[in-house]
Motif scaffolding. Sequence first.
Motif, PDB file in Angstrom:
ATOM      1  N   ALA A 103      -5.873   3.069  15.658  1.00  0.00           N
ATOM      2  CA  ALA A 103      -4.676   2.151  14.636  1.00  0.00           C
ATOM      3  C   ALA A 103      -3.895   1.475  14.886  1.00  0.00           C
ATOM      4  O   ALA A 103      -3.737   0.577  13.467  1.00  0.00           O
ATOM      5  N   GLN A 104      -3.483   0.516  15.864  1.00  0.00           N
ATOM      6  CA  GLN A 104      -2.921  -0.247  16.405  1.00  0.00           C
ATOM      7  C   GLN A 104      -3.785  -1.682  16.109  1.00  0.00           C
ATOM      8  O   GLN A 104      -3.804  -2.440  15.799  1.00  0.00           O
ATOM      9  N   ASP A 105      -5.162  -1.392  16.233  1.00  0.00           N
ATOM     10  CA  ASP A 105      -6.035  -2.439  16.243  1.00  0.00           C
ATOM     11  C   ASP A 105      -6.113  -3.089  14.468  1.00  0.00           C
ATOM     12  O   ASP A 105      -6.670  -2.093  13.613  1.00  0.00           O
ATOM     13  N   PRO A 106      -5.965  -4.153  14.203  1.00  0.00           N
ATOM     14  CA  PRO A 106      -5.972  -4.417  13.210  1.00  0.00           C
ATOM     15  C   PRO A 106      -7.180  -4.550  12.447  1.00  0.00           C
ATOM     16  O   PRO A 106      -7.980  -4.298  11.490  1.00  0.00           O
ATOM     17  N   ASN A 107      -8.836  -4.175  13.238  1.00  0.00           N
ATOM     18  CA  ASN A 107     -10.103  -4.147  13.034  1.00  0.00           C
ATOM     19  C   ASN A 107     -10.689  -2.747  12.404  1.00  0.00           C
ATOM     20  O   ASN A 107     -11.511  -2.661  12.104  1.00  0.00           O
ATOM     21  N   ASN A 108      -9.225  -2.546  12.382  1.00  0.00           N
ATOM     22  CA  ASN A 108      -9.818  -1.122  12.154  1.00  0.00           C
ATOM     23  C   ASN A 108      -8.858  -0.244  10.605  1.00  0.00           C
ATOM     24  O   ASN A 108      -8.792   1.112  10.231  1.00  0.00           O
ATOM     25  N   VAL A 109      -8.498  -1.352  10.312  1.00  0.00           N
ATOM     26  CA  VAL A 109      -7.663  -1.818   9.076  1.00  0.00           C
ATOM     27  C   VAL A 109      -7.708  -2.714   7.922  1.00  0.00           C
ATOM     28  O   VAL A 109      -8.201  -3.065   7.852  1.00  0.00           O
ATOM     29  N   HIS A 110      -8.010  -1.774   6.682  1.00  0.00           N
ATOM     30  CA  HIS A 110      -8.083  -2.541   5.362  1.00  0.00           C
ATOM     31  C   HIS A 110      -7.488  -2.321   3.697  1.00  0.00           C
ATOM     32  O   HIS A 110      -6.747  -1.495   4.560  1.00  0.00           O
ATOM     33  N   TYR A 111      -6.996  -3.054   3.386  1.00  0.00           N
ATOM     34  CA  TYR A 111      -5.590  -3.568   2.025  1.00  0.00           C
ATOM     35  C   TYR A 111      -6.384  -2.633   0.805  1.00  0.00           C
ATOM     36  O   TYR A 111      -7.476  -3.020  -0.159  1.00  0.00           O
ATOM     37  N   VAL A 112      -5.740  -2.357   0.324  1.00  0.00           N
ATOM     38  CA  VAL A 112      -5.854  -1.988  -1.209  1.00  0.00           C
ATOM     39  C   VAL A 112      -4.886  -2.271  -1.743  1.00  0.00           C
ATOM     40  O   VAL A 112      -3.265  -1.675  -1.451  1.00  0.00           O
ATOM     41  N   ASN A 113      -4.572  -3.284  -2.373  1.00  0.00           N
ATOM     42  CA  ASN A 113      -3.505  -3.401  -3.416  1.00  0.00           C
ATOM     43  C   ASN A 113      -2.455  -3.756  -2.309  1.00  0.00           C
ATOM     44  O   ASN A 113      -1.212  -3.232  -2.911  1.00  0.00           O
ATOM     45  N   GLY A 114      -2.572  -4.543  -1.294  1.00  0.00           N
ATOM     46  CA  GLY A 114      -1.598  -5.023  -0.350  1.00  0.00           C
ATOM     47  C   GLY A 114      -1.692  -3.300   0.060  1.00  0.00           C
ATOM     48  O   GLY A 114      -0.632  -3.531   1.530  1.00  0.00           O
ATOM     49  N   VAL A 115      -1.347  -2.629   0.191  1.00  0.00           N
ATOM     50  CA  VAL A 115      -0.911  -1.642   1.303  1.00  0.00           C
ATOM     51  C   VAL A 115      -1.949  -1.109   2.535  1.00  0.00           C
ATOM     52  O   VAL A 115      -3.107  -1.055   2.088  1.00  0.00           O
ATOM     53  N   GLY A 122      10.839  -1.939   4.925  1.00  0.00           N
ATOM     54  CA  GLY A 122       9.739  -2.940   5.004  1.00  0.00           C
ATOM     55  C   GLY A 122       9.359  -1.878   6.901  1.00  0.00           C
ATOM     56  O   GLY A 122       8.846  -2.821   7.538  1.00  0.00           O
ATOM     57  N   ALA A 123       8.371  -1.217   6.252  1.00  0.00           N
ATOM     58  CA  ALA A 123       7.216  -0.363   7.240  1.00  0.00           C
ATOM     59  C   ALA A 123       6.505   0.098   6.692  1.00  0.00           C
ATOM     60  O   ALA A 123       6.008   0.575   5.100  1.00  0.00           O
ATOM     61  N   MET A 124       5.085  -0.189   7.635  1.00  0.00           N
ATOM     62  CA  MET A 124       3.840   0.267   7.159  1.00  0.00           C
ATOM     63  C   MET A 124       2.976   0.144   7.243  1.00  0.00           C
ATOM     64  O   MET A 124       2.064   0.228   8.176  1.00  0.00           O
ATOM     65  N   ASN A 125       3.511   2.009   7.487  1.00  0.00           N
ATOM     66  CA  ASN A 125       2.203   2.630   8.639  1.00  0.00           C
ATOM     67  C   ASN A 125       1.220   3.107   8.231  1.00  0.00           C
ATOM     68  O   ASN A 125       1.015   3.460   7.004  1.00  0.00           O
ATOM     69  N   PRO A 126      -0.164   2.930   8.552  1.00  0.00           N
ATOM     70  CA  PRO A 126      -1.183   2.596   8.001  1.00  0.00           C
ATOM     71  C   PRO A 126      -1.848   4.178   7.668  1.00  0.00           C
ATOM     72  O   PRO A 126      -2.873   4.397   7.098  1.00  0.00           O
ATOM     73  N   ASN A 127      -1.201   4.961   8.469  1.00  0.00           N
ATOM     74  CA  ASN A 127      -1.528   6.308   8.687  1.00  0.00           C
ATOM     75  C   ASN A 127      -0.568   7.300   7.431  1.00  0.00           C
ATOM     76  O   ASN A 127      -1.925   7.398   7.165  1.00  0.00           O
ATOM     77  N   LYS A 128      -0.207   6.633   7.033  1.00  0.00           N
ATOM     78  CA  LYS A 128       0.671   6.926   5.960  1.00  0.00           C
ATOM     79  C   LYS A 128       0.090   7.382   4.277  1.00  0.00           C
ATOM     80  O   LYS A 128       0.029   8.320   3.692  1.00  0.00           O
ATOM     81  N   ALA A 129      -1.018   6.242   4.344  1.00  0.00           N
ATOM     82  CA  ALA A 129      -2.146   6.604   3.148  1.00  0.00           C
ATOM     83  C   ALA A 129      -3.023   7.358   3.185  1.00  0.00           C
ATOM     84  O   ALA A 129      -3.852   8.177   2.579  1.00  0.00           O
ATOM     85  N   THR A 130      -3.411   8.703   4.015  1.00  0.00           N
ATOM     86  CA  THR A 130      -3.501   9.705   3.840  1.00  0.00           C
ATOM     87  C   THR A 130      -3.077  10.637   4.621  1.00  0.00           C
ATOM     88  O   THR A 130      -3.972  11.812   5.369  1.00  0.00           O
TER      89      THR A 130
END
Length: 1026
Positions: A748-760, A622-630
């Motif tokens: 990285a906490q700002d939703p404007n700095n995040v996009h989603y790729v296949n829900g990730v 239940g965790a999705m750290n946007p840093n993880k993808a990179t």
Amino acid sequence: MILLSLALGLTLAFAQDPCAPNNHKPIVEPHRSTQFQPEPTDHLLCDNGLQAGWYAFDNSDEMPTSCVTQFHCGTHFPLWMQGSHPSVADGIVQRKACSNVYGSSSNTCCDFSLDIQVKNCGTFYVYYLQTVPACAMAYCAGNKKVCNVGGQLAVGGNCPDLYPKLTSMPQLQKPEVTATKEVRFPCRIDYPIGQPDVAFIVTWMVDGHELYDPVTKTPIKTVLTGDSRIAYLDAMKLQNNLGKELKCNVSSFHPSKGESIRSDSLSSNGYWCGIRISPSRINVDEGGPEQTVKVESTIPIPCKSRFQDDCKLTVALKGLTNPADASLSGCHLDLKLDNVTGMYSTFLKVKATRDFLKDNNHSQEVAFQPILDFTHPMWSNYSITPITIGTTDKEHGHCLPWGDPHFTGFDLKKNYNLYDIGDFTLYKSLNQKRPFEVQVRTWPCGSLHPCICAVVAREGNDVVEVDMCEKRAGVVEAPSVSYPTGHTLEGTTVGRDKTGKIFYINFPSGARLQVKTGISKGRTGKEQLPYMNIDVQAPPDDFEAVEGMCGNWNGKDGEALRGGDGQLYTPNTVSNFSQSWKIPTGTSMFYQLPKYEQHYAPKFEYCSCGQGPVDCTKVGNGAMNPNKATDGSDLNDKNKHPKRSARSYSDHYPDRDLTFDPKMVARRLKRNAGATFPTPSGITESQARSHCRHNLMSASLYSKCQHTTIMSDIIDGCIEDIKYSDSVETFKLAAMNAFDSICHNELAQDPNNVHYVNGVAVLKPTVFGCPNQCSDNGNCVSGTCHCHHGYASEDCSVQIGVAPKIHRIRGDGLCDIRSRPCKQANVIVDNILDSQTLSCRITPLDLSTGRPVVSGAAVNYKGEYLSFLEVQCPIPETTVMKGLSAQGFKISVTSDGHRYSQEALFIVADGYCTKCTAAGVCTDNPNSCFIDGMCYRSGDQDGNGQVCDPSVSRVDWTASRTVKEIDHYTAAFTGCRCPYNTNLYDCACCQNGGCQCGETQPNQCTDCNNRALCGSNPALFPPPSP
């Protein structure tokens, strides 16, 4: 307006004589009699549909003029007239119609009233009546004895029934499965059996509408006669009517009189039919536990299969509106048969995704796909009611120890320092359901203050360690990643960036460590001193449940420095604070590992059920750290290290025998004492502050965070580094990297700095700084290093045209085949690139003469890039233990396939028979035997009652009547599974009635009936060679 309407009505009333036949309407209803008391099953009278106007009651009945209590006159609230009836001469008079609303507590019996009029017409009265406001309320008239509803006026005191009298509501019972696997709903009528001339009509309603047969398109009706009291509805008739409430309606009649004379219908209790979601609305908190939703069919679904696993109904979720906001335990749910209830049910677990974004609270629905392919047509195209999920946003924690080392804590962002040597608790969760802890080791960085040189982190059963502590002066260390418990990671992932300097550890809870490693050149610029910056992200679960050097994280910076002794410290007493979190020698996770506990193992997977591919990750996720993808290369498959142990038979931990040099520690700590401004080279505090400000303004993310307090928070740490290092360059990059780490965390906490790729969730490139500030050898452009001429790599740290330089081979280049497989050599080498041409040139050497002599052609093998300072080279299979007791190799490394490093020596030897030096000089071990091309220790057995006894012969077995072989480990050189850790296969293999001694003497067997003999015969069971 009301008064005007009333006045207009009264004017019209007076304009015409209400006694005239055409000026009033008759009310024919005998049950308005004050003597008629309705029964619970009777239909109650209500005058809410009576239009205001003049009326005359049938049979010249008169309204009562005294109190009538509740449940008379065929209604709940009867209306009586307050005042007497007028004479003919009085004409039209005003009166009130009263009702007893409060029952026995009423004092006036006129708790509610309506204005009415009455006129005496000689032989009857007419009344101007108002519409009542609610049901069941009606006007009373007459006082004759009246039979029940449906009956007629009493004749001779008897009330003949027009139809059988129902005294209670019908009961709709739970659905049942017949012997032929059909499902039906029973509607039971409570009426005595044995009664003549009775019959009942049963019809069915769904959500208040009559149920029609899906085939004939006619209302479903059942007529019961005789003693039949149960009507059944075939559940298949509910096709296209699931998700609604079912009721049965029953009316009675006498067959002798026909169906046309029958009672009013009585409705049963309701039964909801379909797949129920309970609860249908939940709220989950990013810092809270998961919530459980029960998904259950209220209708049994008969299963004709002999196999229990075939008895299931699969429903699919359409997905969340925002799949990144919540995680589900599955995107396809199997409702399985409960043999006891016959119902199908399952559970869906929902957890707010720890997304590490400040994206506010949300509410969304989880919809289900229509059921299309189930075998029972009743369920065809049925759509389950969506689940409404509310998610509450919570902020995550961030802590950064950097440099030598300075801290920005969870709450206290102003730098505080750790100037002590040892093992410390950095961050420990107090969450009992999730054991989590991070410990660090500090070490004197050459002539500088202490630096962090190792970190070990644990969540559940997963333990990950990154170590680059300098164990001896002059020995260059490279970061080593290991999983010291030996078991496969249970949800934790480990990655490495392209520079080979940054390691990412992502735990299932969302907790994340970013370990940035580096080498400092020291005061002289000639030292090779390792250090680490550790970027810690804590999930919201741990808010107000944390302790350690990072602070207790409760949102109050004044309470951040709570010590391990429970005392509250201040920035002026931070040295005492750090001492309180120092772990006693030998008790940290660097020495003692937690035992594996099954209840910490993952039990569920959590899925992101979006419109794209289903993504499931292990829990406690239940965790999705946007840093993880990179996070770059996945290291999970490259570092499956066995248990940390001096006897683990593995090529990992080749430096295990290197020991710390206490004299080096003492010398460095003495040099570090008493640093002041100006420094020995003349740097003043003002100059240091100016240098720090200039350097931080050059950080790659400065333009994005220049208006924050980051610079003021960390500049003091930068000044401290200059004071103790007497250099503006030594920790320059460390301070700039610290600025970028804190800035990146905020961006990285700002939703404007995040996009989603296949829900990730994936961070946009604009929030990333350049790795290691391009090592001061390039320019940073949009997060990418453009290297100056002569430099290459992701961070411009590799010199082009310069060959790599080997510093050493781990384990001092010596490998004992008795303690390691010796199939790889870990080369500590500088100036290397992670390239397709990275390779190791291996040249075989003959050591039989006592000196290394080239014995074959050099062969190139693909090297594996482990870090910016380490390459793993494969070693060809040796003949050691198959005729030779030692063999050597020369190793050279290249990144481009052209320029090779200098050569380094790697020796593989059988430690039972041979002792070798790092220079390749080998000598025999006199306390061993070399028999038939194999080496044996003194006391090893051959299985035929013979032993190696060097005092008798070093080339033949010696007979011994006292030896009965029970330990076959040393003879066959194969290991058996260890009973105390089933992941290990390097324990003794026992035979002839022998039993393993256990963890204290893992390579020994003994008589199973006498375990006390373990370790008592060193001649037969010597310890492994050091």
